[in-house]
Design a protein around this motif. Structure first.
Motif, PDB file in Angstrom:
ATOM      1  N   TYR A   1     -99.680  28.665  27.455  1.00 33.08           N
ATOM      2  CA  TYR A   1     -99.332  27.887  28.648  1.00 33.08           C
ATOM      3  C   TYR A   1     -99.848  28.629  29.869  1.00 33.08           C
ATOM      4  O   TYR A   1     -99.372  29.711  30.201  1.00 33.08           O
ATOM      5  CB  TYR A   1     -97.820  27.650  28.685  1.00 33.08           C
TER       6      TYR A   1
ATOM      7  N   ASP B   1     -97.454  25.507  34.710  1.00 37.06           N
ATOM      8  CA  ASP B   1     -96.560  24.407  34.331  1.00 37.06           C
ATOM      9  C   ASP B   1     -97.277  23.063  34.193  1.00 37.06           C
ATOM     10  O   ASP B   1     -96.666  22.061  33.836  1.00 37.06           O
ATOM     11  CB  ASP B   1     -95.371  24.305  35.290  1.00 37.06           C
ATOM     12  N   LYS B   2     -98.584  23.047  34.442  1.00 39.41           N
ATOM     13  CA  LYS B   2     -99.351  21.812  34.326  1.00 39.41           C
ATOM     14  C   LYS B   2    -100.462  21.876  33.272  1.00 39.41           C
ATOM     15  O   LYS B   2    -101.048  20.862  32.931  1.00 39.41           O
ATOM     16  CB  LYS B   2     -99.982  21.462  35.679  1.00 39.41           C
ATOM     17  N   THR B   3    -100.762  23.080  32.773  1.00 37.81           N
ATOM     18  CA  THR B   3    -101.914  23.225  31.885  1.00 37.81           C
ATOM     19  C   THR B   3    -101.598  24.123  30.690  1.00 37.81           C
ATOM     20  O   THR B   3    -101.080  25.223  30.848  1.00 37.81           O
ATOM     21  CB  THR B   3    -103.107  23.838  32.645  1.00 37.81           C
TER      22      THR B   3
ATOM     23  N   ILE C   1     -96.310  18.731  29.873  1.00 37.56           N
ATOM     24  CA  ILE C   1     -97.468  19.402  30.468  1.00 37.56           C
ATOM     25  C   ILE C   1     -98.609  18.389  30.420  1.00 37.56           C
ATOM     26  O   ILE C   1     -98.979  17.919  29.345  1.00 37.56           O
ATOM     27  CB  ILE C   1     -97.796  20.699  29.707  1.00 37.56           C
TER      28      ILE C   1
END
Length: 146
Positions: free
Chosen positions: A64, A67-69, A103
């Motif tokens: 990770y 928090d988006k990718t 995500i």
């Protein structure tokens, strides 16, 4: 392939099996340097492990980035089990795990010769082919549609 089971690995218990698969595929078959293969990021990643008839045959790592990718890495299937769609099934499981964490984006550095597998899973190529561990790769991205 009714005898295929893919699960989230338990660390450290499952790591020796994961390590053996990656050593066989990346180091022995492809000549990747062990220092590149085992980069110290395994402990902060999720891992999937695939069993075919209770024999461990495949793995992938999910890291990770924020928090988006998420980045799916180290997808490996032992040569004895290839050609049965196991790599695709591992990827589908990884994508589901990532989607369940909300995500929205996944990136991969695909070995160039297997990029069509990822295209079937709606990954899109980005940029030029580059070398990683002396192997041609291409960056690919998938954005989940909400």
């Amino acid at each position: 392939m009714s005898n295929l089971v893919i699960k989230v690995a338990e660390l450290p218990e499952d790591f020796s099996a994961i390590k053996a698969i990656r050593k066989s595929v990346f180091q022995e078959e492809q000549g990747v340097d062990p220092a590149l293969e085992f980069d110290g990021k395994d402990e902060v990643s999720d891992h999937l492990i695939a069993y075919l008839n209770v024999t461990v045959v495949g793995t992938a790592r999910i890291r990770y980035l924020d928090d988006k990718t998420a980045k799916i890495e180290r997808l490996a299937v032992l040569s004895i089990a290839r050609g049965q769609g196991i790599g695709k099934k591992i990827m589908e499981n990884a994508l589901q795990l990532i989607a369940n964490k909300n995500i929205p984006e996944v990136v991969i550095h695909a070995q160039e010769y297997v990029k069509d597998l990822y295209k079937k899973l709606d990954f899109v190529e980005e940029g030029e082919i580059f070398e990683e561990a002396s192997i041609a790769h291409v960056k690919m991205r998938k954005v989940f549609r909400s």
